[in-house]
Design a protein around this motif. Structure first.
Motif, PDB file in Angstrom:
ATOM      1  N   SER A  69       0.826  -1.201   0.000  1.00 12.85           N
ATOM      2  CA  SER A  69       0.000   0.000   0.000  1.00 12.85           C
ATOM      3  C   SER A  69       0.867   1.261   0.000  1.00 12.85           C
ATOM      4  N   GLN A  70       1.927   1.253   0.777  1.00 14.39           N
ATOM      5  CA  GLN A  70       2.843   2.405   0.827  1.00 14.39           C
ATOM      6  C   GLN A  70       3.548   2.595  -0.520  1.00 14.39           C
ATOM      7  N   VAL A  71       3.974   1.507  -1.138  1.00 12.75           N
ATOM      8  CA  VAL A  71       4.637   1.583  -2.445  1.00 12.75           C
ATOM      9  C   VAL A  71       3.685   2.184  -3.471  1.00 12.75           C
ATOM     10  N   ILE A  72       2.441   1.733  -3.474  1.00 12.46           N
ATOM     11  CA  ILE A  72       1.447   2.243  -4.424  1.00 12.46           C
ATOM     12  C   ILE A  72       1.200   3.732  -4.185  1.00 12.46           C
ATOM     13  N   ASP A  73       1.066   4.127  -2.922  1.00 11.60           N
ATOM     14  CA  ASP A  73       0.855   5.545  -2.608  1.00 11.60           C
ATOM     15  C   ASP A  73       2.015   6.400  -3.099  1.00 11.60           C
ATOM     16  N   GLU A  74       3.235   5.922  -2.899  1.00 11.49           N
ATOM     17  CA  GLU A  74       4.416   6.669  -3.346  1.00 11.49           C
ATOM     18  C   GLU A  74       4.465   6.768  -4.863  1.00 11.49           C
ATOM     19  N   VAL A  75       4.198   5.676  -5.529  1.00 14.24           N
ATOM     20  CA  VAL A  75       4.218   5.666  -6.999  1.00 14.24           C
ATOM     21  C   VAL A  75       3.166   6.631  -7.543  1.00 14.24           C
ATOM     22  N   GLY A 133       1.727   9.156  -5.968  1.00 12.59           N
ATOM     23  CA  GLY A 133       1.922  10.527  -5.530  1.00 12.59           C
ATOM     24  C   GLY A 133       3.144  11.213  -6.089  1.00 12.59           C
ATOM     25  N   THR A 134       4.197  10.444  -6.360  1.00 15.51           N
ATOM     26  CA  THR A 134       5.464  11.048  -6.785  1.00 15.51           C
ATOM     27  C   THR A 134       5.841  10.719  -8.217  1.00 15.51           C
ATOM     28  N   HIS A 135       5.099   9.807  -8.856  1.00 13.82           N
ATOM     29  CA  HIS A 135       5.417   9.329 -10.204  1.00 13.82           C
ATOM     30  C   HIS A 135       6.759   8.603 -10.232  1.00 13.82           C
ATOM     31  N   GLU A 136       7.151   8.083  -9.102  1.00 14.84           N
ATOM     32  CA  GLU A 136       8.374   7.281  -9.018  1.00 14.84           C
ATOM     33  C   GLU A 136       8.076   5.899  -9.593  1.00 14.84           C
ATOM     34  N   ARG A 137       9.032   5.353 -10.321  1.00 23.40           N
ATOM     35  CA  ARG A 137       8.925   3.967 -10.794  1.00 23.40           C
ATOM     36  C   ARG A 137       9.602   3.071  -9.783  1.00 23.40           C
ATOM     37  N   VAL A 138       9.055   1.896  -9.583  1.00 26.42           N
ATOM     38  CA  VAL A 138       9.679   0.920  -8.702  1.00 26.42           C
ATOM     39  C   VAL A 138       9.907  -0.352  -9.501  1.00 26.42           C
ATOM     40  N   THR A 139      11.162  -0.747  -9.610  1.00 28.97           N
ATOM     41  CA  THR A 139      11.493  -2.021 -10.231  1.00 28.97           C
ATOM     42  C   THR A 139      11.458  -3.080  -9.146  1.00 28.97           C
ATOM     43  N   VAL A 140      10.701  -4.135  -9.388  1.00 32.34           N
ATOM     44  CA  VAL A 140      10.563  -5.216  -8.421  1.00 32.34           C
ATOM     45  C   VAL A 140      11.483  -6.352  -8.838  1.00 32.34           C
ATOM     46  N   THR A 141      12.274  -6.836  -7.875  1.00 30.99           N
ATOM     47  CA  THR A 141      13.180  -7.940  -8.171  1.00 30.99           C
ATOM     48  C   THR A 141      12.737  -9.209  -7.457  1.00 30.99           C
ATOM     49  N   LYS A 142      13.049 -10.320  -8.068  1.00 29.31           N
ATOM     50  CA  LYS A 142      12.803 -11.637  -7.468  1.00 29.31           C
ATOM     51  C   LYS A 142      14.101 -12.409  -7.591  1.00 29.31           C
ATOM     52  N   ASN A 143      14.626 -12.835  -6.480  1.00 29.29           N
ATOM     53  CA  ASN A 143      15.926 -13.510  -6.452  1.00 29.29           C
ATOM     54  C   ASN A 143      17.011 -12.659  -7.110  1.00 29.29           C
ATOM     55  N   GLY A 144      16.905 -11.341  -6.909  1.00 29.40           N
ATOM     56  CA  GLY A 144      17.919 -10.424  -7.411  1.00 29.40           C
ATOM     57  C   GLY A 144      17.773  -9.984  -8.852  1.00 29.40           C
ATOM     58  N   ALA A 173       9.446  -6.977 -12.695  1.00 28.69           N
ATOM     59  CA  ALA A 173       8.279  -6.133 -12.943  1.00 28.69           C
ATOM     60  C   ALA A 173       8.613  -4.686 -12.611  1.00 28.69           C
ATOM     61  N   VAL A 174       7.787  -3.784 -13.126  1.00 31.52           N
ATOM     62  CA  VAL A 174       7.910  -2.365 -12.810  1.00 31.52           C
ATOM     63  C   VAL A 174       6.534  -1.873 -12.394  1.00 31.52           C
ATOM     64  N   ILE A 175       6.508  -1.115 -11.306  1.00 32.42           N
ATOM     65  CA  ILE A 175       5.267  -0.492 -10.856  1.00 32.42           C
ATOM     66  C   ILE A 175       5.369   0.987 -11.199  1.00 32.42           C
ATOM     67  N   LEU A 176       4.354   1.502 -11.902  1.00 32.34           N
ATOM     68  CA  LEU A 176       4.346   2.916 -12.220  1.00 32.34           C
ATOM     69  C   LEU A 176       2.926   3.441 -12.182  1.00 32.34           C
ATOM     70  N   ALA A 177       2.788   4.749 -12.033  1.00 37.76           N
ATOM     71  CA  ALA A 177       1.472   5.385 -11.967  1.00 37.76           C
ATOM     72  C   ALA A 177       0.736   5.196 -13.288  1.00 37.76           C
ATOM     73  N   VAL A 178      -0.578   5.097 -13.212  1.00 41.94           N
ATOM     74  CA  VAL A 178      -1.409   4.909 -14.402  1.00 41.94           C
ATOM     75  C   VAL A 178      -1.168   6.038 -15.404  1.00 41.94           C
TER      76      VAL A 178
END
Length: 95
Positions: free
Chosen positions: A18-24, A26-37, A41-46
């Motif tokens: 929920s915090q990650v979604i709010d930040e994305v 609100g700030t238009h920050e992209r978050v790259t999600v890693t699995k086993n390094g 995936a990338v999370i970004l604002a609509v």
């Protein structure tokens, strides 16, 4: 506009989703999600996603690419217009 890109593990994103979604959102920050390094995936604002899709659509149109190239060439040659000239031209088109 995309401001920053961070990388977080899947576990961290899941723990604070929920915090990650709010930040994305609100700030238009992209978050790259890693699995086993590795990035998975990338999370970004609509709004940012829609802007990327629009850009891809424009760039996939040969005529639009040609128009953009031509405009860049005209700008490089010094053929530019000021705000007042553009406003006057737009006003004339509406009449």
């Amino acid at each position: 506009m995309i401001v920053v890109m961070t990388t977080q593990s899947l576990a961290a994103v899941k723990a604070h989703f929920s915090q990650v979604i709010d930040e994305v959102a609100g700030t238009h920050e992209r978050v790259t999600v890693t699995k086993n390094g590795s990035p998975v995936a990338v999370i970004l604002a609509v709004e940012d996603y829609e802007s990327l899709m629009e850009t891809l659509e424009i760039l996939s149109d040969p005529r639009a690419r040609s128009d953009i190239r031509q405009a860049e060439e005209l700008m490089a040659a010094g053929e530019v217009y000021g705000e007042a000239e553009v406003r006057a031209a737009l006003a004339a088109r509406r009449r």
